[in-house]
Design an enzyme around this catalytic site. Structure first.
Site, PDB file in Angstrom:
ATOM      1  N   LYS A  35      17.984  -9.527   8.018  1.00 33.82           N
ATOM      2  CA  LYS A  35      18.231  -7.978   8.002  1.00 33.82           C
ATOM      3  C   LYS A  35      16.821  -7.476   8.829  1.00 33.82           C
ATOM      4  O   LYS A  35      15.986  -7.975   8.851  1.00 33.82           O
ATOM      5  CB  LYS A  35      18.124  -7.584   6.608  1.00 33.82           C
ATOM      6  CG  LYS A  35      16.996  -7.962   5.682  1.00 33.82           C
ATOM      7  CD  LYS A  35      17.222  -7.509   4.309  1.00 33.82           C
ATOM      8  CE  LYS A  35      16.369  -8.098   3.250  1.00 33.82           C
ATOM      9  NZ  LYS A  35      15.676  -7.178   2.747  1.00 33.82           N
ATOM     10  N   TYR A 256     -14.117   6.324  14.320  1.00 34.21           N
ATOM     11  CA  TYR A 256     -14.043   7.491  13.718  1.00 34.21           C
ATOM     12  C   TYR A 256     -14.488   7.518  12.151  1.00 34.21           C
ATOM     13  O   TYR A 256     -14.511   6.265  11.516  1.00 34.21           O
ATOM     14  CB  TYR A 256     -12.590   7.908  13.387  1.00 34.21           C
ATOM     15  CG  TYR A 256     -11.840   8.373  14.705  1.00 34.21           C
ATOM     16  CD1 TYR A 256     -12.228   9.411  15.347  1.00 34.21           C
ATOM     17  CD2 TYR A 256     -11.002   7.653  15.133  1.00 34.21           C
ATOM     18  CE1 TYR A 256     -11.647   9.972  16.319  1.00 34.21           C
ATOM     19  CE2 TYR A 256     -10.322   8.105  16.401  1.00 34.21           C
ATOM     20  CZ  TYR A 256     -10.820   9.292  17.070  1.00 34.21           C
ATOM     21  OH  TYR A 256      -9.952   9.653  18.177  1.00 34.21           O
TER      22      TYR A 256
HETATM   23  C1  LIG Z   1      19.412  -9.582  -1.567  1.00 33.56           C
HETATM   24  C2  LIG Z   1      18.425 -10.302  -0.908  1.00 33.56           C
HETATM   25  N1  LIG Z   1      18.449 -11.503  -0.705  1.00 33.56           N
HETATM   26  C3  LIG Z   1      17.597 -12.273  -0.017  1.00 33.56           C
HETATM   27  C4  LIG Z   1      16.556 -11.732   0.553  1.00 33.56           C
HETATM   28  C5  LIG Z   1      15.357 -12.313   1.090  1.00 33.56           C
HETATM   29  O1  LIG Z   1      14.128 -12.403   0.453  1.00 33.56           O
HETATM   30  P1  LIG Z   1      12.908 -12.975   0.912  1.00 33.56           P
HETATM   31  O2  LIG Z   1      12.630 -12.416   2.215  1.00 33.56           O
HETATM   32  O3  LIG Z   1      11.726 -12.678  -0.065  1.00 33.56           O
HETATM   33  O4  LIG Z   1      12.933 -14.494   1.020  1.00 33.56           O
HETATM   34  C6  LIG Z   1      16.300 -10.163   0.202  1.00 33.56           C
HETATM   35  C7  LIG Z   1      15.167  -9.453   0.795  1.00 33.56           C
HETATM   36  O5  LIG Z   1      14.667  -8.742   0.363  1.00 33.56           O
HETATM   37  C8  LIG Z   1      17.289  -9.706  -0.445  1.00 33.56           C
HETATM   38  O6  LIG Z   1      17.290  -8.145  -0.511  1.00 33.56           O
END
Ligand SMILES: Cc1ncc(COP(=O)(O)O)c(C=O)c1O
Length: 364
Positions: A35, A256
């Site tokens: 994702k 800055y």
């Molecule tokens: C439903 C779900 N599964 C798995 C993951 C993967 O998590 P991580 O990146 O902490 O391994 C996420 C990430 O937030 C998630 O929302």
């Protein structure tokens, strides 16, 4: 001449980290979580390295289309499921498996016309209180889904709120076990932190683990453990060069707000990297930086396009010397993204996702 800033995605490191996560749960299958454009790395860039996974998990339907366009025929899971009824048409067309976390999604499925019944992951809210049916409402949701001709197979999932911390996962695993007891179907519970920190817990592993952050070379429980502890490698290097050198006298200030004041004569290098590149502005004096592969520190405030570094530990450094903001320097020295994130009061997740579009990216 382009501005001397570059992000490099390390394919071998991605492959290595995926294998590391597989070894944490050898009897489970692995969703590579891609994702947020593969946590800022770019889906198309990581695909070759991660196609050894058993499936890809993501949220965005366009990202699912991109994974299919790359030629992936295996499972793709939409972690938040459909956002509106017509998303189910794309699920049918692209054979996407999708999470079902609320009644509305079941209503849409019941009204959906499809030749091919869907595979769904029914989500339990086991304590995170983000998505999912509560334990009290879980069985009724399952019964509704089970009665639908549009649904071919029901699997189960939940997500841990404290897999990286002291509270742990036992209470949520218990809630999940109770809610799903006797129900047929595959189970998916663990993110990176759970898979690494609770590797001995067969209930937590289930049939599918869902690692994201560890695949991208960040320790899910930093600073308690670092990537070296977990056997992970950095998958993204952000590198720049020195644009200018300034010789400071005691009392001279940098940047800055004059937040850094030299106490003795010192050389500083001005580097081509600022918050408009995705480097956090909250990183203050003392944040580690590699100059020519040697660890030194940031001095003064990060500005939009530039930052400054102390050249005391690297007397040979001058105009054009390479600088590593995070990742791996040419001499092999590693500066974990987690250290930079901690200096900014945030997590590796945020930094990798926030790499700015203006930074050119190459794959090695
Ligand atoms: C439903 C779900 N599964 C798995 C993951 C993967 O998590 P991580 O990146 O902490 O391994 C996420 C990430 O937030 C998630 O929302």
């Amino acid at each position: 001449m382009p501005r001397p800033i570059l992000a490099t995605i390390h394919i071998e490191a991605l492959r290595h980290n995926l294998a590391r996560m597989r070894s944490a749960a050898p009897d489970a299958r692995v969703w590579a979580v891609v994702k947020a454009n593969a946590y800022g790395h770019g889906i198309e860039r990581v695909y070759e390295a991660l196609r050894g996974a058993d499936g890809f998990a993501l949220l965005d339907l366009q990202e699912a289309e991109r994974v299919r366009a790359l030629g992936w025929r295996g499972p793709i899971l939409l972690l938040e499921g459909a956002f509106e009824p017509r998303d189910l048409e794309l699920c049918s067309r692209l054979s996407l498996w999708h999470t079902v976390h609320c009644d509305e999604q079941i209503d849409w499925l019941a009204a959906h016309k499809t030749q091919v019944p869907h595979r769904v992951f029914l989500k339990l809210n086991s304590g995170m209180n983000r998505l999912g049916f509560t334990p009290q409402r879980f069985r009724a949701a399952w019964a509704r889904l089970d009665a639908l001709p549009q649904v071919q197979e029901i699997s189960f999932m939940t997500h841990f709120s404290d897999a990286d911390g002291a509270r742990g996962i036992a209470h949520q695993v218990r809630a999940f076990d109770e809610a799903t007891r006797d129900l047929p179907g595959e189970r998916s519970l663990s993110n990176s932190a759970a898979a690494l920190r609770h590797a001995g817990d067969a209930h937590a592993r289930g049939d599918w683990i869902r690692p994201g952050i560890a695949v991208y070379g960040s320790a899910p429980d930093f600073p308690q453990h670092d990537i070296a502890h977990w056997g992970l490698q950095p998958t993204m290097t952000l590198a720049s060069r020195i644009l200018a050198v300034q010789q400071l006298q005691p009392g001279d200030t940098v940047g800055y707000g004059s937040s850094f004041v030299a106490e003795e004569p010192m050389r500083i290098g001005v580097i081509a990297c600022g918050y408009a590149d995705g480097y956090p502005r909250h990183c203050g004096t003392g944040t580690p930086v590699l100059v020519d592969g040697v660890r030194t520190r940031l001095v003064g405030r990060v500005s939009m396009d530039m930052s400054a570094v102390d050249l005391a530990p690297v007397p040979q450094a001058g105009f054009g010397t390479p600088v590593t903001l995070w990742g791996r320097a040419d001499n092999g020295t590693v500066l974990a993204i987690d250290e930079i994130a901690a200096s900014a009061g945030t997590l590796g997740y945020e930094l990798m996702c926030a790499l700015a579009p203006r930074v050119p990216v190459v794959v090695d």
